[in-house]
Design an enzyme around this catalytic site. Structure first.
Site, PDB file in Angstrom:
ATOM      1  N   ASP A 284      30.731 -50.488  34.441  1.00 38.13           N
ATOM      2  CA  ASP A 284      29.543 -51.070  33.834  1.00 38.13           C
ATOM      3  C   ASP A 284      29.899 -52.507  33.447  1.00 38.13           C
ATOM      4  O   ASP A 284      31.071 -52.876  33.360  1.00 38.13           O
ATOM      5  CB  ASP A 284      29.084 -50.251  32.618  1.00 38.13           C
ATOM      6  CG  ASP A 284      27.631 -50.569  32.257  1.00 38.13           C
ATOM      7  OD1 ASP A 284      27.095 -51.575  32.768  1.00 38.13           O
ATOM      8  OD2 ASP A 284      27.032 -49.824  31.460  1.00 38.13           O
TER       9      ASP A 284
HETATM   10  C1  BGC Z   1      24.038 -51.620  31.628  1.00 35.62           C
HETATM   11  C2  BGC Z   1      23.935 -51.196  33.078  1.00 35.62           C
HETATM   12  C3  BGC Z   1      23.399 -52.347  33.894  1.00 35.62           C
HETATM   13  C4  BGC Z   1      24.322 -53.531  33.712  1.00 35.62           C
HETATM   14  C5  BGC Z   1      23.879 -54.758  34.473  1.00 35.62           C
HETATM   15  C6  BGC Z   1      24.813 -52.891  31.475  1.00 35.62           C
HETATM   16  O1  BGC Z   1      24.727 -53.364  30.173  1.00 35.62           O
HETATM   17  O2  BGC Z   1      24.619 -50.591  30.862  1.00 35.62           O
HETATM   18  O3  BGC Z   1      23.103 -50.083  33.206  1.00 35.62           O
HETATM   19  O4  BGC Z   1      23.280 -51.985  35.230  1.00 35.62           O
HETATM   20  O5  BGC Z   1      24.360 -53.877  32.347  1.00 35.62           O
HETATM   21  O6  BGC Z   1      22.739 -55.290  33.878  1.00 35.62           O
END
Ligand code: BGC
Length: 894
Positions: A284
């Protein structure tokens, strides 16, 4: 010029400078020196590998990528293991390897900018999609999402989100599907199949045990093996078995003491070992937590880039023997396989610019999904509303498009239909309207009418400076549409890592009064009005909820005169504040941003206005709920009550007193407390329905469509009734999944606590009768022909209009060696019926319908004995029953 477009173009051109490798890849220089000849033949070979021609081996589909990985130097391999920028991977033009681009997220493809990016199709939120229980529709949604992803120039969609609804307070519940792992797994599978059929990678997320937002980067989820397997890993397992997603995103949190990106048990033993996952695992965003351990555990790609943990540090780890060369090559191969899969046949086509693709079929599909997910919770005959009635639309959400939740699932839609506009478009007579109350969590943004740049154009100017001291002249000037200036991915790459910025704007009040200004910043910030320091947020310490790590909204009142313009200036930097966070995160600078809110003084009695309007109408429709400020990534809800301070509850009670024919429409991704449930005759749960929200709602209110949504999550009477109540959100950054196997209806069944509305509940304007079921085979075994059973049940539409029913099959194991939930959903099917029509509904069952995970065996087991199949219209409305038997126990791993 559209100010938003201006921003996108400017920043995009910055990014394309960073990403020149993509273009270079298309034109590798040809020369005649022996070294160059060798290089060129390598490039040709490798480019062919990237096109998917099986030139190295046909044994396994990932052989080309593996072979290519083995040809790379250590430095090249390592370079592939982290992003190039916020959304892209690294290209290696000399080896014919292009960069690929990712995009959020579950209900649309947002493109390269978190805020105010290229307009995109906005689908209903995850929970809304799940409320349709319509797998064919999910497959179609997946296909359209693939087209949208491509329209944003991207190859990988960061979706679907399959974490379960553990508590009604989960900040991202709206984005994921359900409290039930089977429903979640089925919906995710169909969605991924649709997406990947069109060549776009799914990134199923967040693996694993990521059910809360409180302390999301650090919290330790303490969970036992059985609930881990039977509940939280189950949707991933099902999707990997049946739809083979090309990517998985690891979770921020720790699982039993180890972060998701370095958790060997879930990544190595289970995902790659037991399930034979052959795709790419990416962390993530900023969720990589180590150098060697993360790569060794199987987290292939650190996102976003440029790297914090890999690069030189990973090379040193290999040199020192802390990290094996094999692990690096394997991870590089996994990244290359993802690139190959999404760029099949076109490895050196340059990344296309983002474009829009607002087509009629997509609009229709979104409206259909919206209609199918509207869930009729209660109806004492007031719905549908006949078009000749005088209708009052009342509530804070009537003239607002509350169409998605907050965080990475949000985007700038092509358009968004409000409930008011949707209903008015289908009526000849004029609607009555009253706002009733306000629900803003933060002060509203400065409205377009009151806001201009210093030159009088719409929007604001943001000036970026190199370094955090505002030195010299601005290096970049961006034009932004509004005052929500979260700069996560939209500060120019060139000013990173440390930058400062100024926001310049003019505000012209519409009225005279004591107006309020709100100001929150991510880093330190100051807001000046007419050159005088008005709010000093330079050394803030109290953390708020917006913008992931920003300050609270600091409010201050000022007397302003109608029509008299004032200058607004903000100075801020991307330094990490408060100071204590620096030592905690080890970072001195990260992303920056600020948000400027504004509200003019009002003396109106909003509830009285609503009561007057309700009295003047035949029917009142009150549209209430939450929105993307109350429900968002980054934080959980604090209470299950409707915001704010009871104002919406008071509004509903006042309106239904004034007009007994009151319909409540609640827009939220999670359950809300309904103290007025017995006072009002009809309630629709309207979720977040995407860009067609108002049209879909009008279709159902007026009876042009028959509601058929069913709750994918239980609505409890009170927050204290929910299974996670005693263990939410935990303490000292640790949460214990103490309810074990008993989440959602599994808990309400076991405790006998009656929910407000049960899982699977949803009414129709017609009714359905279930006939006597039949079963294809009374015995279930582990080999054909006994390995699958079909239960069939005739369902008749016994009401006056056409409608759809979702038949749910729950399996009960009356005698079991280990304790099990009372019943579990194991099959479902939607059926559409004309009035008086009967259709047979067929539901398939297999070993997965009866198995549980026995930790003493380290395997799934189907235990011998009788199993009951409960055919139901909701978890609390069981209509028919039939049984079968497992003659002899058997076990399996996957
Ligand atoms: C989120 C993800 C997301 C990523 C990119 C993170 O903070 O948990 O689900 O895909 O950011 O925006």
């Amino acid at each position: 010029m559209d100010p938003t477009e201006g921003t996108a173009t400017l920043v995009n051109s910055n990014l394309s400078v960073q990403n020149t490798p993509i273009k270079e890849g298309a034109s590798v220089a040809i020369s005649n020196t022996p070294a160059a000849k060798k290089r060129n033949s390598d490039v040709t070979l490798l480019k062919e590998a990237m096109t998917g021609k099986k030139i190295f081996s046909k044994e396994r589909p990932d052989d080309n990528a593996r072979h290519l990985a083995s040809k790379l130097t250590l430095e090249e391999q390592v370079s592939l293991l982290a992003g190039a920028d916020f959304w892209r991977t690294v290209a290696i033009p000399s080896k014919g390897i292009p960069a690929i681009k990712t995009s959020d997220g579950p209900n649309g493809a947002r493109g390269a900018f978190f805020k105010n990016g290229t307009p995109a199709a906005l689908f209903p939120a995850g929970v809304s999609l799940a409320a349709t229980w319509d797998l064919e529709l999910m497959y179609e949604v997946g296909q359209h999402l693939a087209a949208e992803t491509r329209a944003r120039g991207a190859d990988v969609l960061l979706a679907p989100t399959v974490c379960l609804h553990r508590s009604p307070l989960g900040g991202r519940n709206f984005e994921s599907f359900s409290e039930d792992p089977y429903l979640t797994g089925k919906v995710a599978t169909a969605y991924i199949q649709g997406l990947q059929k069109c060549g776009v990678a799914a990134t199923i997320k967040h693996y694993a045990v990521n059910e809360q937002e409180t302390w999301r980067m650090t919290v330790n989820a303490a969970i036992a093996e059985r609930p881990l397997r039977e509940l939280y890993l189950r949707p991933f397992e099902m999707a990997i078995r049946d739809s083979k997603p090309w990517a998985v995103m690891s979770s921020y949190n720790q699982i039993n003491g180890v972060h998701g990106d370095m958790h060997e048990h879930t990544l190595k033993d289970i995902l790659r070992g037991e399930w034979k996952f052959d795709g790419c695992v990416m962390s993530d965003w900023t969720g990589t937590n180590s150098v060697a351990q993360s790569i060794a555990a199987g987290c292939d790609l650190e996102m976003p880039g440029p790297t914090k943990w890999r690069g030189e540090r990973a090379i040193r780890a290999v040199q020192s023997g802390e990290l094996s060369r094999e692990a690096v090559e394997k991870a590089a191969g996994n990244v290359l396989y993802l690139i190959e899969r999404v760029r099949r046949g076109q490895p050196d086509v340059p990344e296309p610019p983002e474009k829009t693709e607002d087509i009629p079929e997509r609009r229709q599909l979104i409206r259909k999904a919206g209609v199918e997910s509207l869930t009729l919770l209660k109806n004492n005959g007031v719905l549908p509303i006949s078009a000749d009635k005088k209708i009052a639309m009342i509530g804070p959400n009537v003239k607002r498009a509350v169409v998605h939740g907050g965080g990475s699932a949000s985007l700038k839609p092509y358009y968004a239909i409000t409930p008011y506009d949707g209903l008015q478009a289908q009526l000849d007579s004029e609607l009555l309207y009253a706002r009733g109350c306000d629900t803003n969590k933060w002060l509203p943004l400065i409205s377009d009418a009151d806001l201009t740049t210093p030159d009088g154009a719409p929007g604001v100017i943001v000036e970026f400076y190199h370094g955090d001291m505002f030195k010299g002249t601005p290096a970049y000037i961006h034009h932004k549409a509004q005052t929500d200036l979260f700069l996560w991915d939209s500060a120019p790459m060139e000013v990173l890592p440390a930058y400062s910025f100024k926001v310049k704007a003019k505000l012209t009040p519409a009225t005279t009064g004591h107006h309020t200004i709100g100001f929150m910043t991510v880093g330190p910030g100051r807001l000046y009005i007419n050159g005088e320091l008005f709010i000093d947020n330079w050394d803030w310490t109290e953390e708020g909820e917006a913008m992931f790590d920003g300050s609270v909204d600091v409010l201050k009142t000022i007397h302003l005169k109608a029509g008299v313009t004032v200058d607004i200036l903000v100075e801020s930097t991307n330094e990490v504040r408060p100071i204590s966070k620096k030592s905690f995160s080890g970072r001195t600078h990260q992303y920056g941003g600020c948000r400027i809110g504004y509200e003019e003084e009002s003396k109106d009695d909003l509830i009285q206005e609503a009561v007057d309007v309700a009295k003047a109408a035949d029917v009142a429709v009150v549209v209430v709920g939450l929105d993307d400020e109350w429900e968002s990534e980054g934080y959980d809800r604090a209470t299950m009550d409707l915001p704010k301070d009871g104002s919406q509850d008071r509004l509903i009670s006042a309106v239904v007193k004034a007009n007994p024919k009151t319909i409540v429409v609640n827009q939220s991704g999670t359950p809300v407390t309904m103290p007025w449930v017995n006072e009002v005759p009809a309630i629709i749960q309207a979720w977040y329905q995407g860009q067609e929200a108002g049209n879909a709602l009008a279709d159902v209110l007026l009876g042009h469509a028959n509601p058929s949504g069913k709750l994918p999550t239980t609505f409890p009477k009170r927050l204290a009734d929910n299974p996670a109540y005693h263990n939410w959100p935990g303490e000292n950054e640790q949460v214990v999944y103490g309810e074990g196997l008993y989440i959602g209806y599994r808990h309400y069944d076991r405790t006998g606590v009656e929910p407000l509305f049960p899982f699977g509940h949803g009414l129709s304007y017609t009714s359905f009768a279930y006939g006597e079921p039949t079963i294809s085979n009374k015995k279930l075994g582990d080999a054909p022909p006994l390995n699958s059973i079909t239960v069939s049940v005739p369902v008749t539409n016994v009401g006056p209009v056409a409608g759809s029913e979702v038949v749910q099959a729950y399996v009960r194991d009356p005698v079991s060696r280990l304790p099990r939930p009372e019943k579990e959903l194991k099959a479902f099917a939607r059926v559409e019926l004309a009035p008086g029509e009967t259709k047979w509904v067929h539901l398939g069952l297999d070993k997965y319908s009866v198995g549980y995970y026995d930790t003493s065996l380290g395997a799934w087991i189907a235990e011998e004995g009788v199993f009951e199949v409960l055919l139901a219209s909701s978890a609390s409305d069981i209509r028919r029953q039939i049984s079968f038997e497992v003659a002899e126990s058997f076990t399996w791993i996957f």
